[in-house]
Design a protein around this motif. Structure first.
Motif, mmCIF file in Angstrom:
data_model
loop_
_atom_site.group_PDB
_atom_site.id
_atom_site.type_symbol
_atom_site.label_atom_id
_atom_site.label_comp_id
_atom_site.label_asym_id
_atom_site.label_seq_id
_atom_site.Cartn_x
_atom_site.Cartn_y
_atom_site.Cartn_z
ATOM 1 N N GLY A 234 -18.042 32.136 33.697
ATOM 2 C CA GLY A 234 -17.478 33.416 35.078
ATOM 3 C C GLY A 234 -16.900 33.069 36.215
ATOM 4 N N SER A 235 -16.509 33.046 36.866
ATOM 5 C CA SER A 235 -16.072 32.539 38.264
ATOM 6 C C SER A 235 -16.608 32.720 39.449
ATOM 7 C CB SER A 235 -14.584 32.882 38.386
ATOM 8 O OG SER A 235 -13.457 32.956 37.164
ATOM 9 N N VAL A 236 -16.384 31.939 40.061
ATOM 10 C CA VAL A 236 -16.441 31.877 41.514
ATOM 11 C C VAL A 236 -15.418 31.040 42.775
ATOM 12 C CG1 VAL A 236 -18.305 30.672 43.511
ATOM 13 C CG2 VAL A 236 -19.708 31.755 41.507
ATOM 14 N N HIS A 237 -15.155 32.175 43.769
ATOM 15 C CA HIS A 237 -14.308 32.328 43.843
ATOM 16 C C HIS A 237 -14.830 31.998 45.703
ATOM 17 C CE1 HIS A 237 -11.800 33.987 41.076
ATOM 18 N NE2 HIS A 237 -12.599 34.313 40.918
ATOM 19 N N PRO A 247 -12.614 19.278 50.453
ATOM 20 C CA PRO A 247 -12.382 18.458 49.884
ATOM 21 C C PRO A 247 -14.249 18.139 49.213
ATOM 22 C CG PRO A 247 -10.636 17.595 50.905
ATOM 23 C CD PRO A 247 -11.302 18.997 51.944
ATOM 24 N N GLU A 248 -14.732 18.153 50.971
ATOM 25 C CA GLU A 248 -16.783 17.877 50.502
ATOM 26 C C GLU A 248 -16.626 19.272 49.860
ATOM 27 O OE1 GLU A 248 -20.147 17.870 53.774
ATOM 28 O OE2 GLU A 248 -17.764 17.986 54.367
ATOM 29 N N ALA A 249 -16.765 20.418 50.628
ATOM 30 C CA ALA A 249 -16.871 21.389 50.049
ATOM 31 C C ALA A 249 -16.966 21.408 47.958
ATOM 32 C CB ALA A 249 -16.167 23.195 50.049
ATOM 33 N N PRO A 263 -9.084 23.610 43.320
ATOM 34 C CA PRO A 263 -8.554 24.425 44.296
ATOM 35 C C PRO A 263 -7.472 25.134 44.169
ATOM 36 C CG PRO A 263 -7.499 22.106 44.120
ATOM 37 C CD PRO A 263 -8.944 22.690 43.570
ATOM 38 N N GLU A 264 -7.128 26.616 44.733
ATOM 39 C CA GLU A 264 -6.307 27.489 44.855
ATOM 40 C C GLU A 264 -5.383 26.549 45.180
ATOM 41 O OE1 GLU A 264 -6.307 30.025 42.659
ATOM 42 O OE2 GLU A 264 -8.710 29.367 42.356
ATOM 43 N N PRO A 265 -3.893 27.664 45.285
ATOM 44 C CA PRO A 265 -2.631 27.562 46.249
ATOM 45 C C PRO A 265 -3.310 27.908 47.726
ATOM 46 C CG PRO A 265 -2.242 28.812 44.068
ATOM 47 C CD PRO A 265 -3.742 28.516 44.783
ATOM 48 N N ALA A 269 -9.014 27.949 49.842
ATOM 49 C CA ALA A 269 -9.496 28.159 48.524
ATOM 50 C C ALA A 269 -10.231 27.681 47.607
ATOM 51 C CB ALA A 269 -8.685 29.676 47.781
ATOM 52 N N LEU A 270 -11.165 27.763 46.372
ATOM 53 C CA LEU A 270 -11.895 27.216 45.749
ATOM 54 C C LEU A 270 -12.393 28.174 44.574
ATOM 55 C CD1 LEU A 270 -13.113 24.213 47.658
ATOM 56 C CD2 LEU A 270 -11.899 24.186 46.134
#
Length: 341
Positions: A234-237, A247-249, A263-265, A269-270
């Protein structure tokens, strides 16, 4: 013949159908409960249409057993036909007749008197949003209107079981949604629907249970939720307040979730793709992983504006089961062996 009945609308065991050297059905087992939309999902050439034609008595199986409401489709075909209706992939009405003329003609053929046939026709045309087109020739209907008149013709006598064989193929999104609403209404009135489709969204939106067929075999079966959970992913957004903290997150999430984090565009967001075990992201294990991740982010002083946990999609399920995405599978099947059916 006797009139057996059962809690299942359809039951098959080891169903086999061959065309020359092609094994269109290769031991299909199905158990379709009453009163639901049962989706049969698979690419072109998977065996969906062949299965429908065997179950509706249009084809004779070469092996195995099939029963519809307890009636054997081979030994008691008349009893099966009295309880089912079929809308195929192509228009079955006469394009040179109007909508009303088509429905009245079919109503007379199944035993309605002329006044009753006209009354039933008018009710169906109104219910399906076709009253204004009732006196137009069907050849002047749009694709969506043709599918609606097809389904209306199929339920002139309300069947116990309605086969819908890829009813929305080639339709635009608006017409597809109209057909979906019709299907929901039909089921709400007590009819069981077996829906074949190659559209993942259609199966997800309509079906209470889904069988995934590939190369003539059922390779998975269950509710949409069960199928999604079965792939164990599954996905965590995550959407952060401060892009500088990304970067730390990303490092922290990768460590806590033990999963790739991309990383998202959008710069804040990640997305992390979970690879948990049997519980899957949609179950307890995935939720616990996500809760720990959120707590670790807070403890590290990273402010999160949005955090969500998503189940896998049916597209991911299909990719896991077949080894190829649904878009590719829908285009690489061999229609010929099912059309020959």
């Amino acid at each position: 013949m006797s009139t057996p009945d059962t809690e299942l609308a359809i039951e098959t065991s080891g169903l086999v159908k061959t065309f020359g050297k092609t094994r269109a059905l290769d031991g299909v087992d199905l158990a379709v409960p009453r009163g639901i939309v049962y989706g049969v999902l698979g690419p072109n050439g998977a065996g969906k249409t062949t299965a429908v034609r065997v179950l509706s008595t249009l084809l004779r199986a070469d092996g195995g057993q099939a029963r519809v409401f307890g009636h054997d489709v081979r030994r008691d075909p008349d009893a099966v036909r009295s309880r089912v209706s079929l809308t195929g992939q192509y228009a079955s009405v006469d394009e040179d007749l109007t909508g009303t003329e088509n429905l009245v003609l079919l109503g007379r053929l199944i035993g309605y008197g002329k006044p009753a046939a006209r009354e039933r026709s008018a009710r169906l045309l109104e219910a399906f949003g076709l009253t204004e087109a009732a006196d137009r020739q069907v050849k002047n209907y749009s694709g969506g209107m043709r599918r609606r008149i097809d389904i209306a013709a199929s339920i002139l006598n309300t069947p116990d079981l309605l086969f819908l064989d890829e009813p929305t193929t080639g339709l635009d999104p608006r017409s597809r949604n109209q057909v979906w609403e019709i299907v929901r209404v039909v089921v709400a009135q007590g009819t069981t629907v077996l829906l074949t489709t190659q559209y993942l969204e259609e199966a997800d939106r309509l079906a209470g249970r889904i069988a995934v067929i590939d190369h003539g075999r059922v390779i998975a079966e269950g509710t949409p939720g069960e199928l999604k959970s079965s792939v164990g992913a599954g996905s965590v957004h995550v959407r952060l307040r401060d892009a500088a903290q990304r970067p730390e997150a990303q490092r922290l999430l990768a460590r806590v979730l033990d999963a790739p984090v991309e990383p998202e565009p959008e710069p804040v967001a990640l997305t992390a793709r979970l690879t948990g075990g049997g519980t899957g992201a949609g179950g307890q294990g995935g939720a616990e992983q996500a809760s720990r991740a959120l707590a670790e982010l807070a403890a590290a002083g990273i402010t999160v504006d949005d955090f969500s946990l998503g189940q896998p999609s049916l597209d991911e399920v299909f990719l896991t089961l077949t080894g190829r995405p649904a878009e590719q599978a829908a285009g690489d099947g061999d229609d010929g062996k099912e059309m020959a059916a």
